[in-house]
Design a protein around this motif. Structure first.
Motif, PDB file in Angstrom:
ATOM      1  N   GLY A  39     139.503   6.078   7.029  1.00 34.77           N
ATOM      2  CA  GLY A  39     138.387   5.623   7.837  1.00 34.77           C
ATOM      3  C   GLY A  39     137.870   6.707   8.750  1.00 34.77           C
ATOM      4  O   GLY A  39     138.334   7.832   8.754  1.00 34.77           O
ATOM      5  N   ASN A  40     136.863   6.341   9.547  1.00 43.06           N
ATOM      6  CA  ASN A  40     136.284   7.270  10.499  1.00 43.06           C
ATOM      7  C   ASN A  40     136.880   7.120  11.886  1.00 43.06           C
ATOM      8  O   ASN A  40     136.417   7.745  12.827  1.00 43.06           O
ATOM      9  CB  ASN A  40     134.764   7.040  10.583  1.00 43.06           C
ATOM     10  CG  ASN A  40     134.057   7.504   9.346  1.00 43.06           C
ATOM     11  OD1 ASN A  40     134.502   8.443   8.702  1.00 43.06           O
ATOM     12  ND2 ASN A  40     132.964   6.858   8.998  1.00 43.06           N
ATOM     13  N   LYS A 171     128.380  11.012   9.544  1.00 44.10           N
ATOM     14  CA  LYS A 171     127.946   9.654   9.213  1.00 44.10           C
ATOM     15  C   LYS A 171     128.393   9.245   7.805  1.00 44.10           C
ATOM     16  O   LYS A 171     127.997   8.198   7.309  1.00 44.10           O
ATOM     17  CB  LYS A 171     126.420   9.558   9.315  1.00 44.10           C
ATOM     18  CG  LYS A 171     125.858   9.929  10.683  1.00 44.10           C
ATOM     19  CD  LYS A 171     126.415   9.069  11.792  1.00 44.10           C
ATOM     20  CE  LYS A 171     125.816   9.451  13.148  1.00 44.10           C
ATOM     21  NZ  LYS A 171     126.389   8.648  14.238  1.00 44.10           N
ATOM     22  N   ASP A 173     130.481   7.776   4.799  1.00 39.64           N
ATOM     23  CA  ASP A 173     131.466   6.720   4.560  1.00 39.64           C
ATOM     24  C   ASP A 173     132.586   7.351   3.737  1.00 39.64           C
ATOM     25  O   ASP A 173     132.650   7.197   2.515  1.00 39.64           O
ATOM     26  CB  ASP A 173     130.810   5.559   3.818  1.00 39.64           C
ATOM     27  CG  ASP A 173     131.751   4.377   3.649  1.00 39.64           C
ATOM     28  OD1 ASP A 173     132.925   4.491   4.045  1.00 39.64           O
ATOM     29  OD2 ASP A 173     131.308   3.343   3.114  1.00 39.64           O
ATOM     30  N   THR A 174     133.449   8.072   4.427  1.00 43.92           N
ATOM     31  CA  THR A 174     134.457   8.892   3.735  1.00 43.92           C
ATOM     32  C   THR A 174     135.415   8.059   2.898  1.00 43.92           C
ATOM     33  O   THR A 174     135.863   8.510   1.847  1.00 43.92           O
ATOM     34  CB  THR A 174     135.257   9.722   4.746  1.00 43.92           C
ATOM     35  OG1 THR A 174     135.792   8.850   5.761  1.00 43.92           O
ATOM     36  CG2 THR A 174     134.374  10.762   5.423  1.00 43.92           C
ATOM     37  N   ASP A 175     135.717   6.863   3.358  1.00 43.34           N
ATOM     38  CA  ASP A 175     136.644   6.007   2.610  1.00 43.34           C
ATOM     39  C   ASP A 175     136.066   5.642   1.249  1.00 43.34           C
ATOM     40  O   ASP A 175     136.707   5.806   0.210  1.00 43.34           O
ATOM     41  CB  ASP A 175     136.942   4.750   3.427  1.00 43.34           C
ATOM     42  CG  ASP A 175     137.997   3.881   2.774  1.00 43.34           C
ATOM     43  OD1 ASP A 175     138.906   4.441   2.141  1.00 43.34           O
ATOM     44  OD2 ASP A 175     137.913   2.647   2.887  1.00 43.34           O
ATOM     45  N   SER A 176     134.814   5.173   1.239  1.00 40.97           N
ATOM     46  CA  SER A 176     134.172   4.773  -0.025  1.00 40.97           C
ATOM     47  C   SER A 176     133.945   5.970  -0.933  1.00 40.97           C
ATOM     48  O   SER A 176     134.175   5.894  -2.148  1.00 40.97           O
ATOM     49  CB  SER A 176     132.831   4.083   0.264  1.00 40.97           C
ATOM     50  OG  SER A 176     133.028   2.891   0.990  1.00 40.97           O
ATOM     51  N   VAL A 255     127.455   2.280  -2.508  1.00 41.21           N
ATOM     52  CA  VAL A 255     127.630   3.739  -2.523  1.00 41.21           C
ATOM     53  C   VAL A 255     126.939   4.352  -3.730  1.00 41.21           C
ATOM     54  O   VAL A 255     126.353   5.438  -3.656  1.00 41.21           O
ATOM     55  CB  VAL A 255     129.131   4.121  -2.528  1.00 41.21           C
ATOM     56  CG1 VAL A 255     129.303   5.628  -2.562  1.00 41.21           C
ATOM     57  CG2 VAL A 255     129.822   3.554  -1.313  1.00 41.21           C
ATOM     58  N   SER A 258     123.211   5.387  -3.524  1.00 47.07           N
ATOM     59  CA  SER A 258     122.859   6.484  -2.617  1.00 47.07           C
ATOM     60  C   SER A 258     122.681   7.779  -3.409  1.00 47.07           C
ATOM     61  O   SER A 258     122.915   7.832  -4.625  1.00 47.07           O
ATOM     62  CB  SER A 258     123.950   6.659  -1.565  1.00 47.07           C
ATOM     63  OG  SER A 258     125.163   7.087  -2.174  1.00 47.07           O
ATOM     64  N   LYS A 340     131.517  14.398  -2.436  1.00 48.86           N
ATOM     65  CA  LYS A 340     131.962  13.467  -1.393  1.00 48.86           C
ATOM     66  C   LYS A 340     131.908  14.071   0.011  1.00 48.86           C
ATOM     67  O   LYS A 340     132.005  13.343   1.004  1.00 48.86           O
ATOM     68  CB  LYS A 340     133.387  12.977  -1.698  1.00 48.86           C
ATOM     69  CG  LYS A 340     134.480  13.997  -1.455  1.00 48.86           C
ATOM     70  CD  LYS A 340     135.850  13.417  -1.774  1.00 48.86           C
ATOM     71  CE  LYS A 340     136.956  14.433  -1.498  1.00 48.86           C
ATOM     72  NZ  LYS A 340     138.282  13.920  -1.870  1.00 48.86           N
TER      73      LYS A 340
END
Length: 382
Positions: A39-40, A171, A173-176, A255, A258, A340
């Motif tokens: 997560g962030n 910004k 969404d590193t997890d996804s 995701v 995008s 990513k």
């Protein structure tokens, strides 16, 4: 039309391995979705420490104990050195602080008393050591001024209680993105294995002696026959790629809509073209159907292990990665890893990805040329 119908009949017999590869991919993606939690948010953890204080707990000594107690988890261990060593060994505690006798008076008299420590050497112990050093450094700084002990403690608390505001500027969404990247890395195996198995099996079926003789005596032009066969295999490769793309939309949703998703799709499409040309080349040179499983293990499994499809690239030794540079899978997976991390889509950030795709296309063209040379020579010999 006859060639295409025959192609579909042979393809129908190959549905079992395609279903198997898809099940493996879905299982792997689902498992990855459940287990990967990146997560962030940053959450500070407290180390487990033991404080052995031989001084009177008052004044600066009391303030030090309170500071350590507030910023860590104090563990109560029997007052026995062997017990404390056992606690360290079994990781029941991370850090032991030994405050010596007369610490308070020696400190106030500028005698620089030494605080002994024992630690497990892990990151929690490093955090505890950082807390202790921070306190002592700030305390020694205020000791240089003409403060009373009470004033110095007040200044210490004011300084040490200052909080630093941490703001996540990324910004992404590193997890996804991590999950999507891992999914597409794994498609390296599925696309290669599926393309090689099915296309080689189809081509070997068309090279069957009876089928070959019927083709030769028919009125069908040999070049047209080859074009139909190539187009049919290309259609299969496209459908296989498109199926895995649809599957990624089902698994990862927004995701994939995008720009990140668009580049994952483009990168996998380029790699599918390479897989098609490689499979078509192997299908033209392989005569024994029984050799297919061995070839798939060497090429699909081998490249997946060497290039980071199953094991993340950052975990692989440099010698393995250097060897992987000769394989197209390396550039496919490397691009997935780069996608990513992109925050701004401009030429500078996409340059390496475009270069990797060009390298994969060069490999594809190379195998296309080799297939053409091999089939033309075989036709002359025939």
């Amino acid at each position: 039309m006859i060639v295409f119908k025959t192609f579909l009949k042979v393809l129908n017999k190959c549905k079992a391995p395609i279903i198997l590869y898809t099940i493996i991919l879905v299982f792997f993606a689902g498992f990855n979705t459940k287990t990967s939690e990146q997560g962030n948010e940053f959450t500070a953890s407290k180390p487990d420490i033991v404080i052995v204080c031989e001084d009177k707990v008052e004044g600066i000594t009391k303030n030090l104990v309170e500071y350590l107690s507030k910023n860590s988890n104090i563990k109560e261990i029997e007052n026995n050195e062997e017990k404390r060593n056992d606690a360290l060994f079994y990781r029941d505690v991370n850090y032991i602080v030994y405050i010596p006798k007369n610490f308070r008076s020696d400190f106030l008299e500028h005698q620089n008393p030494q605080i002994a420590i024992k630690s497990t050497g892990d990151y929690q112990a490093s955090l505890a050591n950082m807390l202790l050093e921070r306190y002592l450094n700030v305390a020694n700084t205020y000791l240089e001024f003409d403060f009373t002990e009470e004033e110095m403690i007040d200044k210490l608390q004011e300084t040490l209680e200052t909080k630093v505001s941490v703001e996540m500027t990324s910004k992404l969404d590193t997890d996804s993105l991590y999950k999507v990247s891992t999914y597409y890395n794994f498609t390296n195996y599925c696309i290669l294995a599926g393309s090689i198995y099915v296309i080689c099996l189809i081509l070997s079926s068309f090279k069957n002696e009876k089928v070959l003789k019927r083709t030769i005596i028919s009125s069908l032009n040999y070049q047209k026959y080859n074009r139909i066969l190539l187009a049919s295999n290309s259609l299969f490769a496209f459908v296989l790629w498109f199926f895995y793309i649809l599957l990624s939309f089902v698994l990862f949703g927004s995701v994939m809509w995008s720009l990140h998703g668009a580049f994952y799709i483009l990168n996998s499409f380029v790699f599918s073209l390479f897989a098609l040309t490689l499979a078509f080349f192997l299908g033209n040179i392989i005569k024994n159907k029984n050799a297919l499983n061995g070839i798939i293990n060497v090429i699909a499994l081998g490249s997946s292990f060497l290039c980071g499809a199953f094991v993340p690239m950052e975990w692989l030794p440099n010698t393995v990665l250097n060897l992987a540079h000769i394989l197209p899978s390396y550039y496919f997976i490397k691009s997935n890893e780069l996608i990513k991390t992109i925050e701004v889509f401009d030429f500078a950030s996409l340059k390496s990805i475009y270069l990797n795709m060009i390298i994969i296309v060069i490999f594809a063209i190379g195998f296309m040329i080799l297939s053409s040379i091999f089939t033309s020579k075989k036709r002359k010999l025939a």
